[in-house]
Write a protein that holds these residues in place. Structure first.
Motif, mmCIF file in Angstrom:
data_model
loop_
_atom_site.group_PDB
_atom_site.id
_atom_site.type_symbol
_atom_site.label_atom_id
_atom_site.label_comp_id
_atom_site.label_asym_id
_atom_site.label_seq_id
_atom_site.Cartn_x
_atom_site.Cartn_y
_atom_site.Cartn_z
ATOM 1 N N ARG A 141 0.884 -1.204 0.158
ATOM 2 C CA ARG A 141 -0.077 0.016 0.090
ATOM 3 C C ARG A 141 0.833 1.248 -0.081
ATOM 4 O O ARG A 141 1.786 1.258 0.571
ATOM 5 C CB ARG A 141 -0.903 0.180 1.214
ATOM 6 N N GLU B 5 1.392 4.590 1.614
ATOM 7 C CA GLU B 5 0.965 5.077 2.800
ATOM 8 C C GLU B 5 1.552 6.865 2.595
ATOM 9 O O GLU B 5 2.525 7.049 2.355
ATOM 10 C CB GLU B 5 1.721 4.788 4.032
ATOM 11 N N HIS C 48 1.955 9.842 4.064
ATOM 12 C CA HIS C 48 2.129 10.725 5.632
ATOM 13 C C HIS C 48 1.794 12.071 5.771
ATOM 14 O O HIS C 48 2.240 12.721 4.597
ATOM 15 C CB HIS C 48 3.526 10.270 6.329
#
Length: 128
Positions: free
Chosen positions: A121, A123, A125
């Motif tokens: 995945r 991600e 942030h």
């Protein structure tokens, strides 16, 4: 003046006698020191009776201890050290004892289950 000198001599003589008596009192007689009797617990009392000097049990316990010490120090520890060295420092794969699992990347097929590894995945942030 003669009276004070005589008193002084008498005082010094008495002090010397007292010191001598005090020093003699400091010497221990053969029956001193008087110590209370040793009170042993049940385990200590058992070993005190069981391992009397010259007793055959004491000799057997000593032999067993010496044999065990010899086996551990002269046989088991060196064997463990040699085995450890050979296992982790000498033998190499594929003949080594230590085997690591193969790396699995996204898209690879897992041999045991037949599944395909899903992609990682992304991600996002909030920092950076």
């Amino acid at each position: 003046m003669s009276g004070s000198v005589e008193d002084e001599k008498l005082r010094v003589q008495q002090l010397r006698a007292l010191r001598r008596r005090w020093l003699r009192d400091q010497e221990l007689s053969p029956r001193e020191p008087v110590l209370p009797p040793r009170r042993l617990g049940p385990v200590a009392a058992f070993w005190e009776r069981f391992l009397q000097p010259g007793d055959p049990w004491r000799q057997q316990v000593h032999k067993f201890y010496q044999t065990g010490r010899f086996v551990v120090l002269r046989m088991l520890l060196p064997a463990w050290a040699i085995t450890y060295y050979l296992k982790y420092h000498v033998q190499k794969s594929p003949h080594g004892v230590v085997v690591t699992n193969p790396r699995i990347f996204p898209g690879d097929r897992i041999l045991e289950t037949g599944e395909i590894m899903p992609p990682l995945r992304d991600e996002h942030h909030k920092h950076h």
